[in-house]
Design a protein around this motif. Structure first.
Motif, mmCIF file in Angstrom:
data_model
loop_
_atom_site.group_PDB
_atom_site.id
_atom_site.type_symbol
_atom_site.label_atom_id
_atom_site.label_comp_id
_atom_site.label_asym_id
_atom_site.label_seq_id
_atom_site.Cartn_x
_atom_site.Cartn_y
_atom_site.Cartn_z
ATOM 1 N N SER A 112 -3.208 -8.930 -33.138
ATOM 2 C CA SER A 112 -3.661 -7.772 -34.245
ATOM 3 C C SER A 112 -3.471 -7.662 -35.807
ATOM 4 O O SER A 112 -2.335 -8.176 -35.525
ATOM 5 N N ILE A 113 -4.147 -8.008 -36.810
ATOM 6 C CA ILE A 113 -3.405 -7.941 -38.198
ATOM 7 C C ILE A 113 -3.393 -6.557 -38.362
ATOM 8 O O ILE A 113 -5.064 -5.747 -38.340
ATOM 9 N N ASP A 114 -2.573 -6.252 -39.594
ATOM 10 C CA ASP A 114 -2.291 -4.209 -39.794
ATOM 11 C C ASP A 114 -3.452 -4.638 -41.228
ATOM 12 O O ASP A 114 -3.599 -3.564 -41.548
ATOM 13 N N MET A 115 -3.279 -5.646 -41.916
ATOM 14 C CA MET A 115 -3.103 -5.419 -43.716
ATOM 15 C C MET A 115 -3.842 -6.362 -44.349
ATOM 16 O O MET A 115 -3.020 -7.548 -43.267
ATOM 17 N N ILE A 116 -4.751 -6.661 -45.106
ATOM 18 C CA ILE A 116 -4.769 -7.611 -45.524
ATOM 19 C C ILE A 116 -4.974 -7.611 -46.603
ATOM 20 O O ILE A 116 -5.623 -6.994 -47.678
ATOM 21 N N THR A 117 -4.225 -8.582 -47.481
ATOM 22 C CA THR A 117 -4.771 -8.289 -49.081
ATOM 23 C C THR A 117 -5.246 -9.970 -49.382
ATOM 24 O O THR A 117 -4.935 -10.968 -49.054
ATOM 25 N N THR A 118 -6.457 -10.538 -49.762
ATOM 26 C CA THR A 118 -7.098 -11.218 -50.957
ATOM 27 C C THR A 118 -6.952 -11.291 -52.384
ATOM 28 O O THR A 118 -6.617 -10.658 -53.267
ATOM 29 N N SER A 166 -3.161 -12.439 -47.362
ATOM 30 C CA SER A 166 -1.763 -12.771 -47.073
ATOM 31 C C SER A 166 -2.174 -11.542 -46.200
ATOM 32 O O SER A 166 -3.087 -10.473 -46.369
ATOM 33 N N VAL A 167 -1.548 -11.822 -45.204
ATOM 34 C CA VAL A 167 -1.873 -10.507 -44.003
ATOM 35 C C VAL A 167 -0.647 -10.075 -43.629
ATOM 36 O O VAL A 167 0.472 -10.983 -43.309
ATOM 37 N N THR A 168 -0.295 -9.028 -42.368
ATOM 38 C CA THR A 168 0.869 -8.798 -41.916
ATOM 39 C C THR A 168 0.328 -8.843 -40.550
ATOM 40 O O THR A 168 -1.064 -7.746 -39.984
ATOM 41 N N ILE A 169 1.876 -8.638 -39.674
ATOM 42 C CA ILE A 169 1.291 -8.312 -38.708
ATOM 43 C C ILE A 169 2.392 -7.095 -37.683
ATOM 44 O O ILE A 169 3.294 -7.669 -37.725
ATOM 45 N N ASP A 170 2.155 -6.557 -36.519
ATOM 46 C CA ASP A 170 3.528 -6.701 -35.937
ATOM 47 C C ASP A 170 3.978 -6.857 -34.674
ATOM 48 O O ASP A 170 5.210 -6.525 -34.084
ATOM 49 N N ASN A 171 2.952 -7.505 -34.153
ATOM 50 C CA ASN A 171 3.667 -8.437 -32.594
ATOM 51 C C ASN A 171 3.991 -9.376 -32.429
ATOM 52 O O ASN A 171 3.091 -10.535 -33.526
ATOM 53 N N THR A 172 4.741 -10.153 -32.659
ATOM 54 C CA THR A 172 5.375 -12.046 -33.745
ATOM 55 C C THR A 172 5.738 -12.573 -32.237
ATOM 56 O O THR A 172 6.266 -13.357 -32.264
ATOM 57 N N LYS A 173 5.120 -12.496 -30.994
ATOM 58 C CA LYS A 173 5.272 -12.710 -29.825
ATOM 59 C C LYS A 173 4.731 -13.956 -29.915
ATOM 60 O O LYS A 173 5.187 -15.212 -29.824
#
Ligand code: ADP
Ligand code: ASP
Ligand code: MG
Length: 437
Positions: free
Chosen positions: A334-340, A346-353
């Motif tokens: 899942s994506i936490d934050m998005i900027t376009t 740019s997106v952020t994630i916390d699960n890098t599996k």
């Protein structure tokens, strides 16, 4: 009926357990959710780690240490020899079960069964103490009603049906006692609601029984306006809207499990955060009310990875974002934050599996860059865009800090920043000075 959840520190010693028993014994029927005694879940994780490494001697030594700790607690908690004997007998069953894993293959399944012992032990001990005090309490085994589905989401219909059945079977109890955190999964195996999940149990239980109030009792006077582990002189926030509390919990305020506000919000059940060490302090009330126009609190979420996809083809290319998001969906991330912008996203994630697979797929759509070890700083309050100036105030506070992403407008309750982990403490303190001093 109210649901009261007591966290690890609130039941962390024999003395604390006695205090909790006194605190809840006011003649009204209650449903009590308990965590494991503080330090126990970490201890059980350590034991599992020895089992994973096939170091049976190390595991058994740690089990013995934990059992000795509990023996001392039993001696202090109960006054009668009979209760002490009964508690030791019950707990030996839990510890023998943990030890029995030294003879089998050790997988995630066995680890989850071991982790469940923390809450099973604390509730058994607490209930026995209530019995000794002459309080009529009934045990509601969480493993009989708390269930998650194939996607690890709570199966709310199953929970409501089975929990209410158990309650109807014992209508006259003064107290109902159940375990936080633990559950069964879709396959009937023992599972859990992730670290800190007892808060989630409390709100799922509250929603399932249409409780009048869910109380989370912990070791601090409610949600503070900043993280007290990094900022001095933080203050409790008296009132928060469900949305504000949900943003804070999701974006790192450790006092609440990330998703525990949702069930309460959906059923419109107020959540009150209270301090076991100072029961008369007002704490925080979370409901549909908020303080108009006020910036309330700041939280930080660690271990964030930012991914930028730059593509010449984004201009006028409808469907570009869908393709990007589908990649994250297909890798269950899942994506936490998005900027376009015109040229990229740019997106952020916390699960890098699944990060490597995600990056491989994203590279088909553009230039991909990754920033690791980042932190999301989340400022929460009643922040509609018509309230001119709050964005400037927040950004002004961070003027010395390199900011990688800024996000506002997803809701009226949150403005978020992505910064480097090494700047976190300075950012949290700068925000407290600018917003709350
Ligand atoms: P419990 O064991 O009762 O579940 P937790 O340790 O999970 O308690 O949560 C309480 C802790 O959360 C506090 O002791 C505090 O250090 C930490 N915390 C982090 N952010 C906040 C915040 N914004 N307000 C209050 N406490 C916070
Ligand atoms: N005992 C579990 C943990 O330490 C659940 C909880 O305390 O909420 O994560
Ligand atoms: Mg907790």
């Amino acid at each position: 009926m109210k649901v009261l959840k007591f966290g690890g520190t609130s039941v962390g010693t024999a003395a604390r357990m006695k205090d909790v028993a006194q605190l809840i014994n006011d003649g009204t029927q209650k449903l009590i959710v308990l965590s494991a005694m503080s330090g126990t879940t970490n201890g059980l994780i350590e034991i599992s780690d020895y089992f994973y490494k096939n170091n049976q001697a190390g595991a058994l030594e740690r089990v013995n240490m934990l059992e000795q700790k509990y023996d001392a607690i039993i001696d202090e908690l109960y006054s009668s020899e009979d209760s002490k004997k009964e508690a030791k007998k019950q707990l030996s069953a839990n510890f023998d079960l943990i030890r029995s894993h030294s003879k089998s293959v050790f997988t995630l399944f066995e680890e989850k069964a071991i982790l469940a012992q923390g809450e099973l032990i604390s509730t058994a001990m607490f209930q026995l103490y209530l019995k000794e005090q002459g309080i009529n309490s009934v045990h509601l085994p969480a493993l009989d009603f708390m269930r998650i589905d194939k996607n690890a989401e709570p199966d709310t219909l199953f929970i409501a049906e089975n929990l209410n059945k158990l309650l109807t079977a014992s209508p006259d109890a003064e107290m109902y006692i159940t375990q936080g955190f633990i559950c069964r999964n879709f396959y009937g195996e023992i599972d859990n609601l992730q670290r800190g999940g007892s808060d989630y149990t409390a709100s799922l239980v509250g929603a399932a029984i249409k409780s009048e109030e869910i109380q989370i009792w912990t070791d601090i006077n409610g949600i503070h306006n900043n993280d007290p582990r990094y900022v001095e002189n933080t203050k409790p926030v008296p009132v928060l809207h469900f949305e504000e509390a949900a943003e804070l919990a999701y974006f790192g305020a450790k006092i609440l499990h990330p998703t525990c506000i949702l069930p309460a919000k959906l059923s419109n059940i107020p959540v009150r955060l209270l301090n076991t060490m100072e029961p008369t302090a007002p704490g925080t009330l979370i409901s549909t009310t908020s303080k108009k126009g006020k910036i309330e609190s700041v939280a930080a979420k660690d271990n964030i990875t930012a991914i930028k996809i730059k593509s010449g083809r984004m201009l006028l290319a409808y469907g570009f974002l869908r393709k990007i998001f589908e990649i994250f969906e297909s890798h269950h991330t899942s994506i936490d934050m998005i900027t376009t912008s015109e040229v990229g996203v740019s997106v952020t994630i916390d699960n890098t599996k699944n990060l490597d697979n995600i990056l491989n797929d994203l590279k088909k759509f553009g230039m991909v860059t990754v920033d690791r070890n980042m932190v999301i700083i989340c400022v929460v309050g009643d922040l509609p865009f018509e309230n001119v100036g709050f964005q400037a105030k927040v950004i002004g506070a961070l003027k010395q800090i390199p900011i990688r992403m800024i996000s506002y407008g997803g809701s009226n309750y949150n403005i978020s920043f992505l910064i480097r982990a090494e700047d976190k403490k300075e950012a949290l303190n700068a925000l407290s000075r600018a917003l709350f001093d």
